[in-house]
Design a protein around this motif. Structure first.
Motif, PDB file in Angstrom:
ATOM      1  N   GLY A 112       0.781  -1.231   0.000  1.00  0.00           N
ATOM      2  CA  GLY A 112       0.000   0.000   0.000  1.00  0.00           C
ATOM      3  C   GLY A 112       0.808   1.272   0.000  1.00  0.00           C
ATOM      4  N   ARG A 113       2.114   1.172   0.138  1.00  0.00           N
ATOM      5  CA  ARG A 113       2.948   2.379   0.150  1.00  0.00           C
ATOM      6  C   ARG A 113       3.252   2.806  -1.286  1.00  0.00           C
ATOM      7  N   SER A 114       3.569   4.086  -1.444  1.00  0.00           N
ATOM      8  CA  SER A 114       3.811   4.638  -2.775  1.00  0.00           C
ATOM      9  C   SER A 114       5.096   4.074  -3.374  1.00  0.00           C
ATOM     10  N   GLU A 115       5.216   4.216  -4.683  1.00  0.00           N
ATOM     11  CA  GLU A 115       6.418   3.717  -5.370  1.00  0.00           C
ATOM     12  C   GLU A 115       7.668   4.416  -4.861  1.00  0.00           C
ATOM     13  N   ALA A 116       7.588   5.751  -4.654  1.00  0.00           N
ATOM     14  CA  ALA A 116       8.752   6.492  -4.173  1.00  0.00           C
ATOM     15  C   ALA A 116       9.156   6.029  -2.776  1.00  0.00           C
TER      16      ALA A 116
END
Length: 797
Positions: free
Chosen positions: A148-152
């Motif tokens: 669920g965390r962003s790609e960055a």
């Protein structure tokens, strides 16, 4: 990416692990923010003080409690209490925004997937691109924690598994994700190894990673074999401790230290997540272990586990009846016959081949772990070195599983396994087809088998690591005797390496140190004194001292002491730099050698002291002389300050045989000077000492000038005598303690001279030697030495 030197860090979670990670960072000089949740209820003390839930003291209570817990831990989490000043406490509601100022954020909350995921979701709102984030977990899937965390964010995210306690256990398992930026991985590896002193291994994102996966299997497999072979808990610990090249805590004492609840958690995690593991059923807890958990017998944290201390007596669990009984001394004839063999291979093979129940047990346990480890490649790692280092650094094994295969003989073990009806792991068959060993040497270079390529490649050493064993294998030995070697480190630096038992200083080491100075005069720019054993030096060889004294060889003893004194003086005034690199136990004569160095580069985990009074002696290799000299140096030549306060402090330090418990404390005790350095990673110690030596050469090193020493004389000695008398009358010391203390005070204050007299160093050395020999001739000193050799602890006679 952050700069190479980490500026500040944050630890989220102030529990047992989180507070120790904050201490680890602070020990390295890194300011750290320690955050935990906000309490939802007031304590009775807070109610009495009429505080509210909104009060900052209440809101930060849990993180502050974690910091206090770290300060009170034994063994100590902080290398010095003042290091705690680098830790700032806060909470996860009011202070989470402050993580934006950090270079590395370590999440260390409870081992619960949903809790970790929820915290990372909140954390990302304040996260600044470029900041590294890691989740500290002992076995949860890192990819699921990052879900669920962003790609960055994921590019800057990875798993870390610091072993507990993190100050003392070197292993750090790194678990990068496919999304993790390789530059982030390199940065964490560098900071962890160079700044925090960790031994880094890379793991795949598999349940319990490398060390816990294999060691937990090993523990549970050992328990099952114990039950089937009907051994006792004491017998198992006798076979699986130092005899097998494992820590003294062996199997069950280690379990008590770690906690049975922790082991059960790892086992349960393995069983639930390893559906395809051929040994999955081993991770099911045996019935008696499950019963211990239900009764709350978790080990040290609960007052007892496999062992329990009651009224000063150690009791052992009888796993058949689940009752405690007095500890029994193991009686394993085959072990006793070969216990004193220093060669690991000969010792272990003798028991494995004995055919008795100890041999059967050890074969089943050892072969089971070797086969299991071989079947885990490439599942948990593609790199055999990673696996071996993980078990050595994480659990204190002398050799990892693949090193053990080689030591016992891959072909011999394979043949015995096949005779037992065991299918060989594919990896073992590939090794037998390719070269017959997991490791080999080629033109002096250590190579390791590469499973994917089915070929050998050089072992990779971390940057900044210089391995003496490898230098010697590549032709770097300049000279050698039974006690020490001279090793060319390159760039004009010569190393003196000790390799006696416990690196005790005897004639061979003294001779080789003298030869090192002669070699340096002819063709080297500097000398480093270092070794890569468990300890730098435990001091003089007490066995030889006792034998010589009992045989009345006083001329030989006088010559030996005089020679060691001359050596240390030669080191101190040598025209080229001599850098000494202590680590581990650095006691007695080892400490005296350190005191005479041009510079010291000490491992952070250095335990140093002048401990001779513990056996009824005083330091005689210049230790008392250097103590008096360093006290006098506190005062400029033209300042007539009172020496008594400092001499009393120094006298108490030596008289009580006090040992510094870190390099930081060594500096407090005066064993290290302001210009001396500290290395956190012991693998980097030799390379760091070499660099210090070269820097001294580049800056035009000059030895110290010979100066007279201002001593305390009769007045200070009388005051020290009075203090000793009062301690004896009060019952704090024995009559013989007082006698030895008076002898020490006599030498430390310069003998029969007036207060403030200036004497040359040889005067103090002569006093040291005379008093040392006189004490060695005393019956009660010889009793103390014998007791120390037999029991490993001081005798108060």
């Amino acid at each position: 990416m952050p700069s190479r030197n980490i500026r500040r860090a944050a630890v989220l979670g102030a529990g047992t692990m989180g507070c120790q990670l904050a201490a680890l960072l602070a020990n390295a000089g890194v300011p750290v923010l320690l955050l935990d949740i906000v309490p939802t209820e007031l304590t009775d003390e807070e109610r009495r003080r009429e505080l509210t839930l909104s009060h900052p003291e209440v809101r930060n209570r849990l993180s502050r409690a974690g910091l206090e817990r770290a300060l009170q831990m034994r063994p100590a989490a902080f290398t010095a209490p003042e290091r705690a000043q680098l830790v700032t406490v806060g909470n996860l509601e009011d202070d989470l925004h402050r993580i934006a100022d950090c270079d590395w954020i370590i999440e260390a909350v409870v081992e619960d997937l949903q809790v970790k995921q929820g915290l990372l979701e909140r954390l990302e709102r304040f996260w600044r691109p470029g900041v590294v984030v890691s989740t500290n977990t002992s076995g949860l899937p890192v990819r699921e924690i990052a879900h669920g965390r962003s790609e960055a964010f994921r590019r800057h995210f990875l798993g870390t598994h610091f072993f507990n306690p993190p100050r003392y256990l070197r292993l750090l398992e790194l678990i990068p994700l496919p999304d993790t930026d390789p530059a982030v991985v390199r940065w964490v590896e560098d900071v962890a190894g160079r700044v925090l002193g960790k031994g880094v291994v890379f793991c795949k994102d598999t349940p319990n990673f490398i060390a816990n996966r294999i060691a937990t299997f090993g523990f549970l497999h050992t328990v099952r074999v114990m039950v089937e072979e009907e051994l006792t808990i004491e017998e198992v610990d006798e076979l699986t401790g130092p005899f097998l090249g494992r820590p003294r805590t062996a199997t069950f004492r280690t379990a008590d230290l770690v906690g049975l609840d922790v082991l059960a958690h790892v086992a349960r995690n393995s069983y639930e997540r390893l559906a395809d593991d051929e040994q999955r059923e081993v991770f099911q807890l045996p019935p008696f272990v499950q019963a211990m958990l239900e009764r709350g017998w978790l080990g040290d944290k609960s007052g007892g586990g496999f062992y329990r201390r009651t009224d000063g007596e150690v009791l052992t669990l009888d796993y058949r009846t689940l009752e405690y009984r007095p500890r029994q001394r193991p009686r394993l004839a085959g072990v006793e016959a070969v216990r004193n063999l220093e060669d690991w291979t000969r010792r272990v093979k003798a028991v494995l081949n004995a055919g008795d129940r100890a041999g059967r047990f050890l074969w089943r346990v050892l072969s089971g772990v070797l086969v299991y480890a071989a079947r885990r490649i490439p599942e948990i790692s593609d790199d055999l070195v990673n696996v071996d280092r993980a078990l050595r650094w994480g659990f204190g094994w002398e050799m990892g599983p693949f090193e053990t295969w080689d030591a016992l003989g891959v072909r011999e073990v394979a043949q015995r396994l096949e005779a037992d009806g065991v299918d060989l792991p594919p990896l073992v068959r590939h090794v037998l087809d390719s070269g017959g060993t997991f490791y080999r040497r080629s033109d002096g270079t250590l190579e390791v088998f590469q499973p994917a390529a089915r070929a050998y490649a050089p072992v990779r050493w971390p940057e900044g690591v210089l391995v003496l064993r490898e230098r010697k294998a590549q032709g770097g030995v300049v000279a050698h005797n039974a006690g020490a070697s001279l090793v060319d480190l390159g760039d004009g630096v010569l190393c003196v390496e000790f390799h006696t038992k416990m690196n005790a200083i005897g004639e061979d080491i003294v001779r080789m140190l003298h030869q090192a100075l002669r070699e340096a005069e002819r063709g080297f720019e500097a000398v480093v004194v270092a070794n890569q054993g468990p300890d730098f030096s435990a001091g003089a060889n007490l066995v030889l001292l006792l034998v010589e004294a009992q045989e009345g060889n006083w001329e030989e003893l006088d010559l030996a002491v005089r020679t060691f004194q001359q050596l240390n003086q030669a080191v101190k005034y040598f025209p080229k730099p001599v850098v000494v690199a202590p680590h581990g136990r650095t006691l007695g004569g080892g400490c005296e050698l350190v005191l005479h160095a041009s510079r010291v580069q000490a491992a952070m985990e250095t335990y140093m002291g002048l401990v001779e009074t513990a056996v009824g002696l005083i330091p005689a290799g210049g230790g008392v002389k250097e103590t008096a000299t360093r006290v006098a140096e506190r005062f400029p030549e033209e300042v007539a300050g009172d020496l008594f306060p400092l001499l009393r402090w120094a006298f108490e330090l030596v008289a009580t045989a006090r040992v510094a418990t870190s390099a930081e404390e060594c500096r407090k005790f005066g064993f290290l000077r302001p210009g001396d350095g500290i290395t956190l990673n012991p693998d980097r110690l030799v390379a760091d000492a070499k660099e210090v030596a070269l820097s001294l050469v580049r800056t035009g090193y000059r030895p110290p000038l010979r100066r007279p020493v201002r001593v305390g004389g009769e007045r200070v000695r009388a005051a020290l005598y009075a203090g000793l008398h009062n301690l004896r009358v009060a019952g704090h010391i024995t009559e013989y303690d007082e006698y030895v203390g008076r002898k020490l005070a006599y030498v430390l204050t310069g003998g029969d001279v007036p207060e403030g007299a200036r004497v040359d160093e040889q005067h103090l050395l002569d006093l040291e030697r005379e008093v040392f020999l006189s004490l060695l001739g005393e019956r009660r000193t010889q009793e103390r030495i014998r007791h120390m050799l037999e029991r490993g602890r001081p005798l108060r006679n």
